[in-house]
Design an enzyme around this catalytic site. Structure first.
Site, PDB file in Angstrom:
ATOM      1  N   ILE A 157       0.846  -1.041  -0.025  1.00 15.59           N
ATOM      2  CA  ILE A 157      -0.142   0.176   0.051  1.00 15.59           C
ATOM      3  C   ILE A 157       0.946   1.266  -0.082  1.00 15.59           C
ATOM      4  CG2 ILE A 157      -1.689   1.360   1.190  1.00 15.59           C
ATOM      5  CD1 ILE A 157      -2.756  -1.493   2.264  1.00 15.59           C
ATOM      6  N   ASP A 176      10.998   2.825   6.960  1.00 12.51           N
ATOM      7  CA  ASP A 176      10.680   1.241   6.690  1.00 12.51           C
ATOM      8  C   ASP A 176      11.963   0.379   7.015  1.00 12.51           C
ATOM      9  OD1 ASP A 176       9.899  -1.599   5.938  1.00 12.51           O
ATOM     10  OD2 ASP A 176       8.349  -0.429   4.691  1.00 12.51           O
ATOM     11  N   CYS A 207       2.310   1.003   7.806  1.00 14.58           N
ATOM     12  CA  CYS A 207       2.872  -0.068   8.379  1.00 14.58           C
ATOM     13  C   CYS A 207       1.903  -0.860   9.247  1.00 14.58           C
ATOM     14  CB  CYS A 207       4.088   0.275   9.421  1.00 14.58           C
ATOM     15  SG  CYS A 207       3.395   1.561  10.573  1.00 14.58           S
ATOM     16  N   PRO A 208       2.161  -2.144   9.567  1.00 19.77           N
ATOM     17  CA  PRO A 208       0.896  -2.811  10.254  1.00 19.77           C
ATOM     18  C   PRO A 208       1.003  -2.511  11.692  1.00 19.77           C
ATOM     19  CG  PRO A 208       3.065  -4.048   9.621  1.00 19.77           C
ATOM     20  CD  PRO A 208       3.389  -3.026   9.018  1.00 19.77           C
ATOM     21  N   GLU A 265     -12.346   1.576  17.330  1.00 20.93           N
ATOM     22  CA  GLU A 265     -13.250   1.388  16.271  1.00 20.93           C
ATOM     23  C   GLU A 265     -14.308   0.075  16.356  1.00 20.93           C
ATOM     24  OE1 GLU A 265     -10.716   1.112  12.830  1.00 20.93           O
ATOM     25  OE2 GLU A 265     -11.469  -0.980  12.514  1.00 20.93           O
ATOM     26  N   HIS A 297     -13.289   2.974   8.360  1.00 19.25           N
ATOM     27  CA  HIS A 297     -12.445   2.081   7.746  1.00 19.25           C
ATOM     28  C   HIS A 297     -13.179   1.540   6.346  1.00 19.25           C
ATOM     29  CE1 HIS A 297      -9.682  -1.520   9.404  1.00 19.25           C
ATOM     30  NE2 HIS A 297      -9.883  -1.503   7.878  1.00 19.25           N
TER      31      HIS A 297
END
Ligand code: NAI
Length: 336
Positions: A157, A176, A207-208, A265, A297
């Site tokens: 992404i 990263d 990032c995750p 959320e 989302h």
């Protein structure tokens, strides 16, 4: 194979149903609207597979209930797997599978849509014009061309965002731990996070969510940002410390904020709560700022992405049914 699908919405039925019908040996899909949680795990009884989404809870206790119900594979219809206790899954012999890449462009394009809407105050202009207010005061934006964008996380992404922003003529900084091979072709300059925050007019998070990235954007990080910078998070809510961000908005350090994800959320997003009182005071405070744009989302929500998610999810499940291995398994090592 019998598959219990948690957190089912009409669009899940449509896309998963179509992918299942297209498969040679259709599985039995049992659609449940309930979110997977300790009190709903028993709905999996009789199923060998449970299919879940981003806000389903797959902690150790829930996984134990799923294993007791006979579930052998947990198929995530998303890329992130921060809601799954992978150690517990391994101990219980439950395979965890995900959809690693469905349409990075879907999320990247929504991210850039948020940047443009915030920059040019489209969300405010829409209401003004409908209200007969054609004044421009307060709607001043900036040229994206020549501005510095900082991309935190240059996986699928992040790189898709980089490609779009490069087209706009932005200068691109990146952070990263695993720089991408395409960096040079995109003129991506890798810098420490501190440098990125200090130089970027726009900071975008891709990032995750892991223990290392939890509250990566906290009060200290916000203090390093350029005064008035834009922050966009379409990755996972808890990468950002929401209370620190609210303080940053109040002080003006954060000039524009775009969120497609929010720490809490799970109690809000994907549901129509318009007839109820909003219980989350932190979220309610966020909504009071004119320079904040929140979407619930939806970055992944394109026809292309939904088709790909359904196909890969069914592919994972069919491969598991045939061979005992899913196509895209998530192992404990991914936590490192
Ligand atoms: P990916 O796995 O291709 O890329 C993630 C990148 O983040 C990797 O290059 C990795 O090295 C990097 N990274 C890891 N730790 C980092 C750190 N501390 N600082 C900077 N970079 C770090 O993942 P992809 O497909 O690009 O997705 C990214 C995230 O986007 C997912 O983990 C998910 O949480 C989120 N997402 C959100 C969606 C939405 O609808 N809002 C939909 C799909 C994904």
């Amino acid at each position: 194979m019998q598959i219990v699908v948690f957190s089912t919405k009409p669009y899940d039925r449509r896309f998963l149903g179509a992918a299942n019908a297209a498969a040679g040996h259709p599985h039995r899909l049992v659609f449940q609207e309930a979110r997977l949680a300790p009190e709903t795990a028993a709905l999996a009884r009789g199923a060998e597979a449970a299919c879940v989404f981003v806000n389903d809870q797959a902690g150790a206790a829930v996984l134990e209930s799923l294993a007791a119900a006979g579930v052998r594979i947990l198929a995530l219809r998303c890329a992130g797997f921060n809601n799954v206790d992978l150690v517990a899954a391994q101990r219980l012999g439950i395979t965890v599978a995900r959809v690693p890449a469905y349409s990075p462009e879907s999320v990247a394009e929504h991210t850039v849509a948020m940047m443009l809407a915030l920059n040019r105050h489209i969300h405010r202009a829409y209401h003004r014009v409908r209200d007969g207010n054609f004044a421009l005061d307060g709607l001043l934006g900036f040229d994206m061309h020549g501005r510095t964008a900082g991309i935190v996380g240059t996986g699928r992404i992040g790189l898709a965002v980089a490609r779009i922003l490069r087209g706009f003529g932005c200068r691109l900084l990146a952070h990263d731990p695993h720089p991408a091979a395409e960096a040079a072709a995109l003129d991506l300059a890798y810098v420490p996070l501190e440098t990125l925050l200090a130089q970027a007019d726009i900071v975008t998070l891709h990032c995750p969510l892991t223990p290392a990235t939890h509250h990566l954007i906290d009060a200290a990080a916000i203090a390093r940002m350029r005064p008035g910078a834009m922050l966009v998070n379409t990755s996972r809510g808890a990468i950002v410390d929401t209370r620190a961000v609210i303080a940053g908005l109040k002080s003006g350090r954060i000039g524009l904020l775009g969120l497609d994800v929010y720490e809490e959320e799970g109690d809000l997003f994907f549901e129509d709560l318009s007839g109820r009182m909003l219980q989350d005071d932190v979220f309610a405070r966020l909504l009071t700022f004119p320079n904040v744009l929140v979407t619930a989302h939806q970055a992944f929500f394109t026809a292309e992405a939904m088709t790909a998610i359904a196909a890969t999810t069914l592919g994972n499940l069919s491969a598991f049914a045939a061979t005992g291995r899913a196509l895209h398994e998530v192992s404990v090592e991914r936590l490192a």
